[in-house]
Design a protein around this motif. Structure first.
Motif, short mmCIF file in Angstrom:
data_model
loop_
_atom_site.label_atom_id
_atom_site.label_comp_id
_atom_site.label_asym_id
_atom_site.label_seq_id
_atom_site.Cartn_x
_atom_site.Cartn_y
_atom_site.Cartn_z
N GLY A 43 0.83 -1.38 0.06
CA GLY A 43 0.00 0.17 -0.08
C GLY A 43 0.87 1.05 -0.06
O GLY A 43 0.34 2.42 0.46
N VAL A 44 2.09 1.17 -0.53
CA VAL A 44 2.77 2.40 -0.72
C VAL A 44 3.15 2.75 -1.92
O VAL A 44 3.13 1.82 -2.92
N GLU A 45 3.48 3.88 -2.25
CA GLU A 45 3.88 4.58 -3.48
C GLU A 45 4.71 5.65 -3.46
O GLU A 45 4.79 6.38 -2.41
N ALA A 46 5.41 6.04 -4.55
CA ALA A 46 6.47 7.12 -4.59
C ALA A 46 5.77 8.46 -4.32
O ALA A 46 4.86 8.54 -5.10
N LEU A 47 6.37 9.18 -3.40
CA LEU A 47 6.19 10.55 -3.17
C LEU A 47 6.51 11.48 -4.44
O LEU A 47 7.77 11.60 -4.51
N TYR A 48 5.69 12.22 -4.97
CA TYR A 48 6.06 13.07 -6.24
C TYR A 48 5.15 14.16 -6.31
O TYR A 48 4.16 14.08 -5.63
N ARG A 49 5.39 15.14 -6.73
CA ARG A 49 4.53 16.36 -7.05
C ARG A 49 3.46 16.07 -8.05
O ARG A 49 3.81 15.64 -9.03
#
Length: 106
Positions: A43-49
């Motif tokens: 349930g994780v994904e990369a943090l990005y704008r």
């Protein structure tokens, strides 16, 4: 998955490709798709704008759709033109102003 969690704590912006590269430096041989599947499972994904998208101004009027109940039954009955780019003899003329309904604002 524990190793992915540790790496994600250090680099929250890392996606599946970057995590794959980090794990390969540590001696593991995972594939990008396997890392992506494990990230979905965790349930994780990369943090990005993220893109903000276009938000309309409620104060601006909405142009009516003039073709809604029109039956188009022959060729060349309806025409459309884009005037944002007009080729000229010497270069081109590009307009960055907006086209609203049937009028052009400059």
């Amino acid at each position: 998955m524990r190793e992915i969690d540790r790496l994600r704590t250090d680099c929250p912006f890392a996606g599946a490709r970057m995590l794959r590269d980090f794990l390969r430096l540590k001696g593991y041989r995972p594939g990008r798709r396997h890392i992506a599947r494990l990230m979905r499972l965790m349930g994780v994904e990369a943090l990005y704008r993220r893109k903000k998208g276009t938000k309309r101004n409620p104060a601006h009027p909405v142009a009516p759709y003039l073709l809604r109940n029109l039956v188009i039954d022959e060729p060349n009955q309806i025409w459309c033109a884009d005037i944002c780019y007009i080729p000229m003899r010497e270069g081109s003329c590009t307009y960055s102003r907006s086209l609203t309904g049937r009028r052009v604002r400059f």
